[in-house]
Design a protein around this motif. Structure first.
Motif, PDB file in Angstrom:
ATOM      1  N   THR A 180       1.318  -1.306  -0.013  1.00 25.06           N
ATOM      2  CA  THR A 180      -0.128  -0.310  -0.507  1.00 25.06           C
ATOM      3  C   THR A 180       0.962   1.319  -0.032  1.00 25.06           C
ATOM      4  O   THR A 180       0.261   2.311  -0.443  1.00 25.06           O
ATOM      5  N   LEU A 209       0.754   4.527  -3.084  1.00 32.62           N
ATOM      6  CA  LEU A 209       0.287   5.842  -1.713  1.00 32.62           C
ATOM      7  C   LEU A 209       1.546   6.264  -2.535  1.00 32.62           C
ATOM      8  O   LEU A 209       0.962   7.936  -3.193  1.00 32.62           O
ATOM      9  N   ASP A 239       1.510   9.184   6.495  1.00 35.05           N
ATOM     10  CA  ASP A 239       0.515   7.976   6.562  1.00 35.05           C
ATOM     11  C   ASP A 239       0.266   7.244   8.016  1.00 35.05           C
ATOM     12  O   ASP A 239       0.897   6.313   8.424  1.00 35.05           O
ATOM     13  N   THR A 298      -3.595  10.962   5.954  1.00 38.88           N
ATOM     14  CA  THR A 298      -3.678   9.656   5.139  1.00 38.88           C
ATOM     15  C   THR A 298      -4.063   8.294   5.824  1.00 38.88           C
ATOM     16  O   THR A 298      -2.757   8.083   6.707  1.00 38.88           O
ATOM     17  N   GLY A 299      -4.653   7.525   5.185  1.00 37.68           N
ATOM     18  CA  GLY A 299      -4.629   6.650   6.123  1.00 37.68           C
ATOM     19  C   GLY A 299      -5.886   6.569   7.414  1.00 37.68           C
ATOM     20  O   GLY A 299      -6.938   5.290   8.327  1.00 37.68           O
ATOM     21  N   LYS A 355      -8.984   9.534   3.156  1.00 40.38           N
ATOM     22  CA  LYS A 355      -8.356   7.820   3.985  1.00 40.38           C
ATOM     23  C   LYS A 355      -9.722   7.424   2.368  1.00 40.38           C
ATOM     24  O   LYS A 355     -11.515   7.951   2.389  1.00 40.38           O
ATOM     25  N   TYR A 397      -5.497   2.536  -3.516  1.00 40.85           N
ATOM     26  CA  TYR A 397      -4.634   2.819  -2.533  1.00 40.85           C
ATOM     27  C   TYR A 397      -3.587   4.491  -3.773  1.00 40.85           C
ATOM     28  O   TYR A 397      -3.017   5.728  -3.771  1.00 40.85           O
ATOM     29  N   VAL A 444      -5.215   7.470  -3.642  1.00 49.39           N
ATOM     30  CA  VAL A 444      -5.944   8.070  -2.454  1.00 49.39           C
ATOM     31  C   VAL A 444      -4.158   9.224  -2.409  1.00 49.39           C
ATOM     32  O   VAL A 444      -4.303   9.895  -2.275  1.00 49.39           O
TER      33      VAL A 444
END
Length: 345
Positions: free
Chosen positions: A75, A79, A124, A146-147, A157, A290, A293
């Motif tokens: 991921t 990202l 993240d 993020t996340g 997210k 991802y 994102v």
């Protein structure tokens, strides 16, 4: 040839410490009176440096700090690819720092980047605490997460609770009544709370006899493999890994013991990793984009830096990927009922 002026000389002329000069150059907080003294000392000495001179002239370094929880993750790679796709054409470069899944280290990395004078920081996060919120609200450099989510700070997210509900509803439809959820600690709000809660709510809704056991693992393949024996002791019909990585670790353990998937036990995950399509049986999962994102987070950061309206639609698509790792218990039960065509044959 003129001798290069140092921060120490600027500090001495202004009557402040070197750290105060550094905070001034990085747009950190110092009193208005000290700001004026440092500014006057810089003008008088002609102080310059390759990095700080650019900041003083343009108010930009064209550097974005990026704080990651770990590097050995599918991921994270996606990202970063999304972030780079947006930031590089805009002329920005990233500075990467890794927190090793430690909230304390994550906060330390954020502070370090603030001192280095980056234009913005993308995190993240492993979990947004009040200390994270304080750093965001008191600093002059925009910080975007993020996340994880927290209404007090900017974030981007996926909807982990919706992803959990999607999987819970599917397994319910397939006739499963007893699941074991292999997941991480609730320190990770997104995966450890939201995703698990969404799954349990949808899986058990309106069914008095439905049951979900929980086994705690780490995010990595090996920690999931090492907890697989405990997972199997639950005697559930389906194993739900909070991530595909967790599911793959458990799937490996199951294969080594000659247990057939999905005939004897089903396995599902979350994430949509490519490797899930090539293992046997291929893994049923909820896939996340991802890279998207990362792209949306990077664009959000550019909008913050340019003081432009932030894109309102931050919803991330969820894709349900049905493969071969789940047994349809409802269908098999119907076939085996007395009076069914299969039972009369």
């Amino acid at each position: 040839m003129d001798q290069k002026v140092t921060i120490k000389e600027v500090a001495e002329l202004a009557g402040v410490s070197k750290s105060t000069v550094s905070r001034y150059l990085n747009h950190g907080y110092i009193s208005l009176e000290k700001q004026e003294r440092v500014r006057a000392a810089i003008e008088k000495t002609g102080f310059q440096s390759n990095f700080f001179a650019k900041r003083l002239k343009t108010k930009e370094s064209k550097l974005i700090g990026i704080v990651l929880p770990r590097m050995d993750s599918v991921t994270v790679g996606k990202l970063l690819a999304g972030i780079s796709r947006v930031l590089e054409p805009a002329g920005y470069q990233g500075i990467l720092l890794v927190s090793q899944l430690s909230s304390r280290k994550e906060l330390e990395n954020i502070r370090n980047l603030q001192q280095q004078g980056v234009d913005g920081i993308l995190v993240d996060s492993v979990g947004i605490t009040e200390e994270h919120v304080k750093l965001s609200q008191e600093g002059t450099i925009p910080i975007l997460y993020t996340g994880q989510k927290n209404a007090k700070v900017p974030f981007v997210k996926i909807d982990d609770e919706a992803a959990g509900r999607m999987m819970g509803a599917y397994l319910r439809q397939m006739g499963h009544k007893h699941a074991v959820f292999a997941g991480v600690t609730e320190q990770d709000t997104a995966v450890g709370i939201d995703r698990k809660r969404g799954f349990i709510d949808a899986f058990k809704a309106g069914r008095f006899g439905a049951k979900v056991d929980f086994i705690e693992t780490g995010f990595d393949f090996l920690s999931a493999y090492n907890r697989a024996e405990d997972v199997l002791r639950c005697k559930a019909s389906v194993v739900v890994g909070a991530t595909d990585n967790i599911s793959l670790g458990i799937l490996r353990y199951i294969h080594e013991r000659g247990i057939r998937v999905p005939e004897e036990i089903s396995v599902v995950g979350f994430g949509g990793y490519e490797v899930g399509a090539v293992v046997y049986p291929a893994l049923t999962t909820v896939a996340f984009d991802y890279e998207l994102v990362g792209m949306k987070a990077a664009q959000y950061m550019l909008d913050l830096l340019r003081e432009e309206p932030v894109q309102e639609n931050m919803e991330m698509p969820l894709f349900f990927v049905e493969r071969e790792s789940v047994r349809n218990l409802k269908r098999d039960y119907e076939k085996e009922k007395p009076g069914s065509m299969n039972g009369l044959a």
